[in-house]
Write a protein that holds these residues in place. Structure first.
Motif: not given
Length: 554
Positions: A349-355
């Motif tokens: 899955v894709r995630a932002s820097a904060d998860g």
């Protein structure tokens, strides 16, 4: 993801002019086959769409793709789909998948399904067989129809349009309740985009019930195979088997007889106890055709073959290895690239820097605002009002594989439980539906005792954390589950209420990274009690948030 609910840029093409047919010499060589099917009423998830892929160009050797789990699930109409049919556009660059809007498992039964059943077909589109457009429901049958079964389509080059055909029982216009007697006949309509259809017309009506037509074209001749649906008797010994006809015009009202009783066992050749749902295709490597016939109530699909369509003689194929419980579907020749995409494992899955993986505010839609495109679809009795999602027996269907590569997890939501909520009930579930077995499992939270659990198989593999207290009713509360580094924790209103050091399994182990039953408002099992109330502000992270981070969520 095989059954991603994200739109993949297909909308603009819906109104584009169709490309002309590509000459066979210009098309990439086919390297195998994809088999789209459903598995029958006994499936724990109900009637949904599966796919298997061939061992190279062997049309009799298939293995389940996507871990043997559905690639598409219905979020519209009856919430079940059967009889998937897929075709490639004449330009070769697009696929249309059609299916019957019907759910017998947990539905209203066969009689009601043919009197007051769906008059629509379900449609998905794809450019790569891997990513699919959002499901749409298109009404094609008239008000006099009681059902719309087993839709198929064929590109009619003579008319420059697709011909879509299906079975319907037609009732008298003076009988709006469809209480009288009727029988199934084959209907058809035309379309260029699978959005707008011409008015339906009768295609086959021999005076008795027929269903499940499919067509094979060869050298300008259309061979049509249809199930004779009459009750079997001495006066109609070919009932419940397949009849073959032919014509040089796809829409001719008068096809010529070729053969009947196709698939029936004789004293000199093996066969079926009964057959329906024929799907035909040509071998990729030789002048041979295959007709898979569904022995309903028996083995499911059984392959037959011939080297002479005009003869009407079909012989049961030897040594076939088909997927488990395949029912009425389609075999589609595919290229090596298409085969590889179908067999590829899901991407993490894709995630932002904060998860952050996904954020569903649920204010007016089930869209994911994280920018990662994990949009959900509202299904059943659910609607948006007062800035939240009202759940009255419905749910949100989320994309597949939301736990792929996730070593730790946080799920947070704001919920309001109605006083009439029955117990036990589930707030959400991520996982799969097959009970037990290697590679299955789930992640969920319940509200009646407010606990969270993770399993990599059946219930015996659960590791969880529980508060021992039921969620309060009639008021909004934020609920958060975190799992990571062997610890599970529960928070209520941003405050930790339970902790366990016994949650050692990782979310990525659920389904070995493949999860095809991901929901908000219900568990992965349809028989479990759903959440009744309101929900908003749902977040999914690929890490365990700290207590301070949970307290700061708004």
């Amino acid at each position: 993801m095989l059954s991603s609910l994200r739109t993949i840029g297909l909308v603009a093409a819906l109104t584009a002019a169709l490309l002309p047919a590509v000459p066979a010499s210009a098309a990439p060589p086919f390297a195998g086959y994809a088999f789209f099917y459903f598995t029958g009423e006994s499936s724990p998830i109900g009637e949904q769409i599966y796919v298997a892929t061939s061992n190279g160009n062997n049309p009799l050797d298939f293995r389940e793709a996507n871990g043997g789990r559905p690639i598409l699930e219905s979020s519209l109409g009856e919430l079940g789909v059967r009889d998937p049919f897929i075709l490639r556009s004449p330009g070769g660059d697009r696929f249309y998948l059609l299916a019957t809007d019907l759910k017998i498992n947990g539905g209203r039964g066969w009689d009601a399904a043919q009197r007051t059943g769906s008059r629509s077909i379900m449609v998905w589109e794809s450019t790569d067989l891997r990513n699919w457009s959002r499901q749409r429901s298109v009404q094609v049958s008239p008000p006099t129809a009681g059902n719309t079964w087993a839709p198929e389509a064929f590109w009619d080059a003579r008319r420059g349009t697709y011909v879509v055909y299906w079975a319907s029982k037609l009732y008298a216009s003076s009988d709006p309740g469809h209480t009288g007697s009727s029988y199934n006949r084959m209907m058809y309509a035309t379309t260029r985009d699978f959005v707008t259809f011409s008015p339906a017309q009768v295609w086959i009506d021999p005076g008795y019930s027929v269903i499940d037509s499919t067509v094979i074209e060869h050298n300008g001749v259309y061979y049509r195979y249809t199930k004779d649906e009459r009750n079997n008797s001495s006066s109609s010994p070919c009932s419940k088997f397949i009849t073959a006809e032919k014509s040089s015009d796809l829409l001719s009202p008068s096809y010529s007889f070729v053969a009947e009783c196709i698939g029936k066992a004789t004293s000199s050749s093996p066969g079926l106890s009964a057959g329906e749902g024929p799907t035909g295709f040509k071998s990729n490597t030789e002048d041979k055709w295959y007709l898979f016939i569904d022995e309903y109530g028996g083995r499911g699909y059984v392959p037959f073959e011939t080297t002479d369509l005009a003869s009407g003689r079909w012989t049961m194929s030897a040594g076939a290895r088909l997927p488990a419980s395949p029912r009425h579907g389609t075999v589609l020749p595919v290229t090596q690239a298409e085969l590889d995409r179908l067999n590829a494992p899901p991407a993490p899955v894709r995630a932002s820097a904060d998860g952050l993986v996904a954020h569903w505010p649920l204010v007016s839609s089930a869209a994911d605002v994280s920018g990662h495109g994990y949009d959900g679809v509202v299904a059943g009795r659910a609607s948006f009002s007062s800035g939240s999602l009202l759940l009255q027996g419905g749910h949100v269907q989320l994309p597949d594989n939301l736990l792929t590569g996730v070593q730790a997890v946080t799920v947070s939501a704001d919920v309001l439980v109605v006083p009439a909520q029955q117990t036990p009930y589930f707030l959400y579930g991520f996982g799969n539906t097959a009970p037990g077995g290697a590679g299955d499992g789930y992640l969920f939270s319940t509200g009646d005792t407010y606990r969270g659990a993770l399993a990599t198989g059946n219930w015996a593999t659960e590791q969880g954390v529980g508060s021992g207290q039921a969620l309060p009713r009639g008021v909004w509360r934020s609920v958060t589950l975190t799992v990571g580094s062997g610890v599970g924790a529960l928070y209520l209103g941003g405050v930790e209420v339970a902790r366990s050091s016994g949650v050692t399994r990782r979310p990525s182990e659920v389904g070995s990274g493949i999860t095809t039953a991901n929901y908000l408002g219900r568990s992965v099992y349809a028989s479990d009690k759903p959440f009744l109330g309101r929900m908003k502000n749902v977040r999914l992270y690929n890490r365990a948030l700290t207590a301070a981070e949970v307290a700061a969520l708004r």
